[in-house]
Design an enzyme around this catalytic site. Structure first.
Site, PDB file in Angstrom:
ATOM      1  N   HIS A 188      31.145  36.248  26.473  1.00 27.01           N
ATOM      2  CA  HIS A 188      32.541  36.620  26.219  1.00 27.01           C
ATOM      3  C   HIS A 188      33.461  35.456  26.595  1.00 27.01           C
ATOM      4  CE1 HIS A 188      33.146  37.152  30.579  1.00 27.01           C
ATOM      5  NE2 HIS A 188      31.925  37.634  30.566  1.00 27.01           N
ATOM      6  N   ASP A 193      34.175  36.823  40.464  1.00 26.65           N
ATOM      7  CA  ASP A 193      34.124  37.407  39.124  1.00 26.65           C
ATOM      8  C   ASP A 193      33.024  38.446  39.090  1.00 26.65           C
ATOM      9  OD1 ASP A 193      31.842  35.851  39.093  1.00 26.65           O
ATOM     10  OD2 ASP A 193      32.518  34.491  37.523  1.00 26.65           O
ATOM     11  N   GLN A 215      29.853  38.045  37.597  1.00 28.47           N
ATOM     12  CA  GLN A 215      28.828  37.111  38.059  1.00 28.47           C
ATOM     13  C   GLN A 215      28.782  35.932  37.094  1.00 28.47           C
ATOM     14  OE1 GLN A 215      25.427  36.212  36.939  1.00 28.47           O
ATOM     15  NE2 GLN A 215      25.924  36.954  34.881  1.00 28.47           N
ATOM     16  N   ASN A 219      58.602  41.486  28.957  1.00 29.65           N
ATOM     17  CA  ASN A 219      57.667  40.569  28.288  1.00 29.65           C
ATOM     18  C   ASN A 219      56.253  41.128  28.310  1.00 29.65           C
ATOM     19  OD1 ASN A 219      56.165  38.453  27.271  1.00 29.65           O
ATOM     20  ND2 ASN A 219      56.265  37.242  29.171  1.00 29.65           N
TER      21      ASN A 219
HETATM   22 FE   LIG Z   1      33.273  33.909  35.529  1.00 30.83          FE
END
Ligand SMILES: [Fe+2]
Length: 550
Positions: free
Chosen positions: A12, A125, A127, A512
Site C-alpha cells: 500500500h 507503524d 510493521q 479545510n
Molecule cells: Fe511503515
C-alpha cells in the site's frame, strides 16, 4: 548521484522520489495517479514518471534504486517484480537495486527533513520488515537505532484492531481517533508500561510464517481478546444505497463503544508519552521527530507538544509509508558517500502545477461553462462568507494524506450547516466525524490555547472557550481542533484566501478538508477536481483562476 527511492513494498501507499546529490528534488504518490486510495497492490510506476518529469531527467539517468522495504520479507506481495516488469519500463536497463530497512526509512525521511542537528526519533507503524516500533537518535547525518519492537508489540496493529472491532475498518484509525473524543477512558488494554519501554503480552505469531500469515494470525489473537473483553462488537445495519448504488451501512455507537475508543486512544498516548519521557531521561536530545503511520495521530502529537518536554517536535506530512521512499534514497546516498543534505522541509507541495492554459483546455473539452476571475481569492471568500461550500484546486498537490490548501474543500467555519453538508453530502462521512480549519499563522492564537506553528495539520489543540460558538464547524465534541497554520511565504494563494475571508467576516480561518469524495484519493488533476465537483454537493469550484458555479 541520482537515486530513485520507492515505497509500496508492503502492498500500500506506493510512491517514488528522486534524491540528487543528497537533496530531495521530486516526490509523487501513486494513488493520486492510479486513482485507487492507498494504491493497494500498485507498483510506483506512474509516480516514477511524474518524478522524472518534475526533475527533468530520464530513467536512464538514475544511478541507483533504493527500496523502503526488504523484498525478501515482503516477497509474496511482489511489488518489486510488478515494478520491474511494468510495460513502461520494458527494454530499459534496471540500475542496481538496494533495500533499506523500513523503519530506518521512516526515521531518515523525518529526521533529515526536520533540519534538526540532533533529535530523538520515534517510529511507529503496523510493521515494516518485522519491526513495529523503533527508538533511534539522530546526530548530524548519523542515525543510531537504540530499541526495536517486533510485530507482536505493534502499537499500529493494536489501534487498527480496535478500529476494526468497532466496525470502522482496519484502516479506520483516523475515525477511531475521532470517535475516542466522545467517550471516557475507563478500560484497560493489554499494553503494559515497563521500566525500559512497553510490552503487549498477548501472544507471538510463529516466526516462520510469511508476512500475510503472521499478520492474519496476530489479528486473530487480538480480535479474540477484544471479544473476550468486550463481547460482541457493534452491529452494522445495512441498506441498499438507492442514490449511488452499492450498500450503505450505519453503526450505532453505545457509550461502551465510545469508551472503548477513548480507552484505546489513552493506551496509545500513554505508551508514546512513556517512551518519550524515557528518551528525555537518557538525555540525548530535546528535539523529537515522529515517523510512521502512528504519527498521523494528531491527538497524541498535540499531547506531546503540550507536555513541554521537547523544545520542538517535527512530523513529516507524508509520515505514512508513502514518505518512506525519501528516507530510502537518502540512506542509500549516505551509503554511497554522498551525505544527505539536512534541512527543514520548505514546502509540502510537490508535483505538477497545472496552469490556466491547461485548465481552460480541460474545461473547454468538457464543454463546461465557467468564468475567469481576476481575483479568485476575493471572489471565493465572498462565496464562503455567503455559506457556500467550495472546491479549491491550485498549484501542485500536497504530499501526505492531509489537504493543505492546494487540493481542498473549504467553507465557512461559522456555518454548522456547512459542516453537515460537507460530511453528509460531499464527503459522505459519518456524521460525528470532525472537520478541521486552516488559519493564518499570525492569528493562530485567536483560535487555540498555546498556539504553535503547525503547517501540516498533525497536532490537535484546544479551542478557546470564548471562540467555540463563533466557529462551530471546526470544533470537535471535546473542544479540540486540528488546525493548519498557514504562512504566506509557504502558500501565498491559500493564505490570501483566508485573509480575504478574515476581511469579510472578522474570522481568520476557513474550514479545510481534502478535495475528494468517500473512498477516493485526493484529486491530482483539474479533471479529477471537476469530476469530484459534479459528483458531490459542492456549490462552486475554484480551479486555477477559473470559477465554476452550480
Ligand atoms: Fe511503515
Amino acid at each position: 548521484m541520482l537515486i530513485l527511492g520507492l515505497s509500496g513494498g508492503l502492498g500500500h501507499d506506493s510512491a517514488a522520489c528522486l534524491v540528487h546529490d543528497g537533496v530531495l528534488v521530486a516526490y509523487a504518490e501513486e494513488e493520486r495517479f492510479c486513482r485507487k486510495k492507498h494504491a493497494y497492490g500498485e507498483p510506483p510506476v506512474l509516480s516514477l514518471l511524474n518524478c522524472l518529469s518534475q526533475a527533468g531527467v530520464a530513467f536512464e539517468d538514475i544511478d541507483l534504486i533504493a527500496l523502503s522495504w526488504d523484498p525478501q520479507k515482503a516477497e509474496e506481495l511482489g511489488i518489486l517484480e510488478k515494478f520491474k516488469k511494468h510495460p513502461v519500463l520494458s527494454g530499459k536497463k534496471m540500475p542496481t537495486i538496494i533495500s533499506v530497512s523500513h523503519h530506518l526509512c521512516h526515521a531518515a525521511s523525518a529526521y533529515y527533513l526536520s533540519g534538526f542537528d540532533d533529535a530523538v526519533i520515534l517510529v511507529m507503524d503496523g510493521q515494516g520488515d518485522d519491526i513495529s516500533t523503533t527508538v533511534a537518535y539522530g546526530k548530524n547525518e548519523h542515525i543510531e537505532v537504540k530499541q526495536e519492537y517486533g510485530i507482536s508489540q505493534s502499537l499500529g496493529f493494536f489501534y487498527s484492531i480496535v478500529s476494526d472491532y468497532l466496525q470502522l475498518g482496519a484502516s479506520g484509525e483516523g475515525k477511531l481517533m475521532g470517535l475516542a473524543s466522545y467517550g471516557e477512558s475507563v478500560y484497560d488494554f493489554s499494553v503494559r508500561l515497563t521500566e525500559d519501554g512497553y510490552e503487549i503480552p498477548i501472544g507471538e505469531p510463529d516466526s516462520s510464517l510469511g508476512l500475510e500469515d503472521k499478520y492474519n494470525k496476530l489479528t486473530r489473537i487480538w480480535m479474540k481478546e477484544m471479544y473476550r473483553k468486550f463481547g460482541d462488537p457493534p452491529k452494522r445495519i445495512y441498506s441498499n444505497n438507492t442514490l449511488y448504488g452499492g450498500l450503505n451501512y450505519t453503526v450505532e455507537y453505545s457509550k461502551k463503544h465510545k469508551d472503548i475508543a477513548a480507552s484505546a486512544q489513552q493506551a496509545l498516548e500513554d505508551t508514546i508519552v512513556h517512551l518519550c519521557q524515557q528518551t528525555i531521561r537518557q538525555g540525548n536530545s530535546k528535539n523529537l521527530v515522529i515517523g510512521g503511520g502512528v504519527a498521523l495521530n494528531c491527538t497524541t502529537n498535540g499531547r506531546l507538544e503540550r507536555l513541554g518536554i521537547f523544545d520542538e517536535i517535527f512530523v513529516l506530512p507524508a509520515t505514512n509509508d508513502a514518505g518512506g521512499c525519501i528516507g530510502a534514497a537518502m540512506i542509500a546516498s549516505k551509503e554511497r558517500s554522498v551525505l544527505p543534505v539536512k534541512g527543514r522541509l520548505k514546502t509540502p507541495y510537490w508535483g505538477i502545477s497545472y496552469d490556466d492554459n491547461h485548465i481552460s483546455e480541460v474545461l473547454n473539452k468538457l464543454g463546461l461553462k465557467y468564468n475567469y476571475s481576476s481575483d479568485i481569492c476575493r471572489q471565493t471568500a465572498e462565496l464562503i462568507d455567503r455559506g457556500k461550500v467550495i472546491g479549491w484546486f491550485q498549484g501542485a498537490a500536497e504530499m501526505g494524506p492531509r489537504a493543505l490548501g492546494n487540493r481542498s474543500i473549504t467553507a465557512s467555519p461559522a456555518s454548522y450547516d456547512s459542516y453537515v453538508k460537507v460530511n453528509q453530502k460531499i464527503k459522505f462521512r459519518e456524521s460525528w466525524r470532525p472537520l478541521a480549519p486552516s488559519i493564518m499563522d499570525e492569528h493562530a492564537d485567536w483560535l487555540v490555547e498555546e498556539a504553535q506553528y503547525s503547517p501540516y495539520m498533525l497536532k490537535a489543540y484546544t479551542v478557546k472557550e470564548e471562540r467555540r460558538q463563533a466557529v462551530p464547524a471546526i470544533v470537535h465534541v471535546d473542544g479540540s481542533t486540528r488546525p493548519q497554520t498557514v504562512r504566506s511565504e509557504v502558500n501565498p494563494v491559500w493564505h490570501q484566501l483566508i485573509a480575504e475571508h478574515y476581511k469579510l467576516s472578522g474570522i481568520p480561518l476557513i474550514m479545510n478538508t481534502s478535495l475528494n469524495t468517500r473512498g477516493e484519493p485526493v484529486c491530482e488533476t483539474p479533471y479529477d477536481a471537476i469530476k469530484t465537483f459534479y459528483t458531490s454537493a459542492m456549490d462552486a469550484l475554484a480551479v486555477g483562476n477559473f470559477l465554476i458555479e452550480k
